[in-house]
Design a protein around this motif. Structure first.
Motif, PDB file in Angstrom:
ATOM      1  N   UNK A 154       0.806  -1.225   0.000  1.00 59.59           N
ATOM      2  CA  UNK A 154       0.000   0.000   0.000  1.00 59.59           C
ATOM      3  C   UNK A 154       0.838   1.274   0.000  1.00 59.59           C
ATOM      4  N   UNK A 155       0.256   2.338  -0.545  1.00 57.13           N
ATOM      5  CA  UNK A 155       0.948   3.640  -0.600  1.00 57.13           C
ATOM      6  C   UNK A 155      -0.130   4.725  -0.735  1.00 57.13           C
ATOM      7  N   UNK A 156       0.304   5.979  -0.738  1.00 59.71           N
ATOM      8  CA  UNK A 156      -0.649   7.066  -0.978  1.00 59.71           C
ATOM      9  C   UNK A 156      -0.539   7.487  -2.429  1.00 59.71           C
ATOM     10  N   UNK A 179      -0.619  -3.673   3.891  1.00 61.97           N
ATOM     11  CA  UNK A 179      -0.689  -2.300   4.431  1.00 61.97           C
ATOM     12  C   UNK A 179      -1.843  -1.488   3.888  1.00 61.97           C
ATOM     13  N   UNK A 180      -1.686  -0.160   4.014  1.00 58.64           N
ATOM     14  CA  UNK A 180      -2.799   0.751   3.715  1.00 58.64           C
ATOM     15  C   UNK A 180      -2.530   1.533   2.424  1.00 58.64           C
ATOM     16  N   UNK A 181      -3.544   1.597   1.575  1.00 56.48           N
ATOM     17  CA  UNK A 181      -3.472   2.414   0.359  1.00 56.48           C
ATOM     18  C   UNK A 181      -4.454   3.562   0.521  1.00 56.48           C
ATOM     19  N   UNK A 182      -3.999   4.764   0.197  1.00 56.25           N
ATOM     20  CA  UNK A 182      -4.903   5.917   0.229  1.00 56.25           C
ATOM     21  C   UNK A 182      -4.954   6.513  -1.173  1.00 56.25           C
ATOM     22  N   UNK A 183      -6.164   6.645  -1.701  1.00 54.36           N
ATOM     23  CA  UNK A 183      -6.318   7.291  -3.015  1.00 54.36           C
ATOM     24  C   UNK A 183      -6.887   8.681  -2.770  1.00 54.36           C
ATOM     25  N   UNK A 184      -6.084   9.692  -3.122  1.00 52.57           N
ATOM     26  CA  UNK A 184      -6.519  11.088  -2.961  1.00 52.57           C
ATOM     27  C   UNK A 184      -7.028  11.615  -4.298  1.00 52.57           C
ATOM     28  N   UNK A 185      -7.974  12.542  -4.222  1.00 49.42           N
ATOM     29  CA  UNK A 185      -8.656  13.064  -5.414  1.00 49.42           C
ATOM     30  C   UNK A 185      -9.302  11.918  -6.200  1.00 49.42           C
ATOM     31  N   UNK A 186      -9.910  11.008  -5.450  1.00 50.85           N
ATOM     32  CA  UNK A 186     -10.571   9.849  -6.050  1.00 50.85           C
ATOM     33  C   UNK A 186     -11.876  10.273  -6.723  1.00 50.85           C
ATOM     34  N   UNK A 187     -12.306   9.484  -7.706  1.00 53.23           N
ATOM     35  CA  UNK A 187     -13.617   9.717  -8.321  1.00 53.23           C
ATOM     36  C   UNK A 187     -14.707   9.392  -7.287  1.00 53.23           C
ATOM     37  N   UNK A 188     -15.886  10.021  -7.464  1.00 56.48           N
ATOM     38  CA  UNK A 188     -16.957   9.852  -6.470  1.00 56.48           C
ATOM     39  C   UNK A 188     -18.232   9.285  -7.103  1.00 56.48           C
ATOM     40  N   UNK A 213     -11.342  10.941  -0.731  1.00 55.61           N
ATOM     41  CA  UNK A 213     -10.230  10.162  -0.174  1.00 55.61           C
ATOM     42  C   UNK A 213     -10.710   8.755   0.163  1.00 55.61           C
ATOM     43  N   UNK A 214     -10.109   7.779  -0.459  1.00 55.40           N
ATOM     44  CA  UNK A 214     -10.489   6.381  -0.203  1.00 55.40           C
ATOM     45  C   UNK A 214      -9.307   5.687   0.480  1.00 55.40           C
ATOM     46  N   UNK A 215      -9.612   5.002   1.593  1.00 54.32           N
ATOM     47  CA  UNK A 215      -8.565   4.298   2.337  1.00 54.32           C
ATOM     48  C   UNK A 215      -8.838   2.812   2.288  1.00 54.32           C
ATOM     49  N   UNK A 216      -7.843   2.072   1.873  1.00 54.03           N
ATOM     50  CA  UNK A 216      -8.003   0.627   1.713  1.00 54.03           C
ATOM     51  C   UNK A 216      -6.969  -0.069   2.580  1.00 54.03           C
ATOM     52  N   UNK A 217      -7.454  -0.848   3.528  1.00 52.66           N
ATOM     53  CA  UNK A 217      -6.538  -1.613   4.364  1.00 52.66           C
ATOM     54  C   UNK A 217      -6.487  -3.026   3.784  1.00 52.66           C
ATOM     55  N   UNK A 218      -5.323  -3.459   3.380  1.00 54.06           N
ATOM     56  CA  UNK A 218      -5.215  -4.767   2.722  1.00 54.06           C
ATOM     57  C   UNK A 218      -5.630  -5.914   3.637  1.00 54.06           C
TER      58      UNK A 218
END
Ligand code: EPZ
Length: 418
Positions: A154-156, A179-188, A213-218
């Motif tokens: 995971x990454x930002x 780990x954690x992935x964060x997608x910023x400026x994600x589509x809605x 902002x979408x947060x994905x915990x693997x």
């Protein structure tokens, strides 16, 4: 090749039942690649694009069966292949969304590089940038795009533009990453939220879908689920505009009105009476409309997929309307086709200026993309003389029971073979 012949029809009356969303179900099917157990998807529209995606899954070794008219059961592959066949991939651009789940599940994927299409260049750089951030070695060679990773971490990821496909693809790659992935400026877009809900039902940990902002915990692995596809807001919007243009009184049923706020607002501005209920929208129109100004934007803004239908509306309405397209570079191909029917449209860069009040005439026209095809049918509802619409394979890609539903509200439409 089949054609549609549409004759002046109206006013329209009755009900239209909206099907499951094409742009959701295709992603849910792709996401099933990640599942280690059976997935049952309900409210699946029977569309050409859905059939192509089913063929892709089968080619990857999965089982796909229509268990009822609108229910699809997808079983995992014994041995999952990682290279969807070229012949299928090049038939549908959306096949790129198999790349994320294949990478997530196996660490590798290889597919034909999707080209541009009639509406624009349609790059995939943001998808690939996201995969690379998760540790995938991405290569584009010999017309193919391929990725390989020992493991995904995971990454930002900040998206330069809130691309629907890139957000979905990265989300699907990340659900099994470490780990954690964060997608910023994600589509809605609502279809993306439907995908996140589906992934969570499989056992994923995705939070924030529907925000930027979408947060994905693997997680270690994903199981199966049963899920109902959300209603197709663009299909609903298309019938609403048809009722507005032809005049009449149509109830569009099985919709999520929250997803159609921009369309409802613009129809009201054009002079229609629109009543919103829990799951239905009622459109009443005298057919006397005002031309309106529209600017396409990512959700919750006005959808690019409704732009062509509103061009049909402004062509016959009173006054001058403008459309500014900000999502795709080249989504005004339909302007030329409307002009063949007598509409007065001037395209200047990303804007189209529509001089309303044209008396349209039936003509031979062609669908340049899916929504353009539907928009030509709408224009034909008020044109004098029959309109013959060619290249309707575009329409078949995305509208379930199109002629049947239109006939149900009084449209004079027939399909003829060549
Ligand atoms: C989805 O396409 C829909 N398709 C489209 O539906 C819809 O018009 C579009 O979203 C916008 O709402 C499916 O869901 C299958 P994007 P997608 O990535 O995911 C640029 C229909 O009629 N871009 O948000 O391909 C791209 O070139 C259709 O049903 C990059 O530059 O849309 C475009 O100009 C057609 N780099 C813009 O972003 C990238 O890596 C929007 O594309 C990705 C996209």
């Amino acid at each position: 090749m089949d054609k549609l012949v549409v004759r002046k029809s109206g006013p329209l009356h009755g009900e239209v039942l909206i099907s499951g969303a094409k742009n959701s179900v295709l992603k849910l099917m792709a996401a099933s690649i990640l599942a280690e157990d059976v997935c049952v998807i309900e409210n699946v529209p029977n569309l050409q694009d859905v059939r192509v995606m089913a063929e892709i899954l089968v080619a990857l070794g999965m089982g796909v069966e229509w268990t009822k008219r609108n229910e699809m059961t997808i079983t995992p592959a014994k041995e999952l292949k990682t290279e969807p066949p070229y012949e299928l991939v090049q038939r549908m651009r959306a096949s790129i969304v198999t790349m994320g789940p294949l990478l997530g599940r196996t660490g590798q994927a290889r597919l034909a590089q999707p080209g541009g299409c009639a509406i624009g260049e349609r790059k995939i750089d943001l998808h690939l940038k996201g995969f690379a951030a998760l540790g995938v070695d991405v290569k584009q060679t010999h017309g193919c795009v391929e990725g390989y990773a020992e493991k995904l971490v995971g990454d930002t990821i900040y998206l330069d533009f809130p691309s629907v496909g890139a957000t979905e693809n990265i989300m699907m790659a990340a659900v099994l990453a470490e780990g954690v992935t964060t997608i910023e400026n994600a589509a809605k877009e609502p279809e993306l939220t439907d995908l996140a809900n589906f992934l969570n039902k499989l056992g994923a940990n995705v939070k924030g879908a529907g925000t930027d902002t979408i947060r994905i915990k693997g997680v270690e692995s994903l199981g199966g689920t049963r899920h109902m596809v959300l209603p197709d807001r663009i299909e609903a919007g298309t019938y609403m505009v048809a009722a507005a243009v032809a005049g009449g009184d149509v109830m569009v049923k099985n919709v999520m009105p929250n997803h159609l706020k921009a369309v409802v607002a613009k129809l009201q501005e054009a002079g229609c009476e629109v009543d919103v209920f829990d799951e239905d929208i009622h459109v009443k129109s005298s057919g006397q409309l005002n031309a309106i100004d529209i600017k396409t934007l990512p959700f919750p803004g006005f959808p690019t997929d409704m732009q062509a239908q509103f061009m049909a509306l402004s062509s016959v309405a009173e006054g001058v309307g403008t459309i500014t397209e900000t999502i795709f570079e080249n989504r005004f191909m339909h302007a030329t086709e409307f002009s063949l029917m007598g509409a007065q449209i001037k395209v200047e860069g990303h804007s189209a200026i529509i001089q309303g009040g044209s008396a349209l005439e039936g003509a031979n026209v062609k669908a340049t993309d899916l929504r353009a095809g539907a928009a030509l049918v709408i224009a034909a509802l008020v044109a004098d003389g029959p309109t013959t619409i060619h290249n309707i394979y575009h329409i078949d890609r995305g509208y379930d029971l199109f002629e049947e539903k239109l006939r149900g509200i009084g449209v004079n439409i027939e399909r003829v073979g060549s």
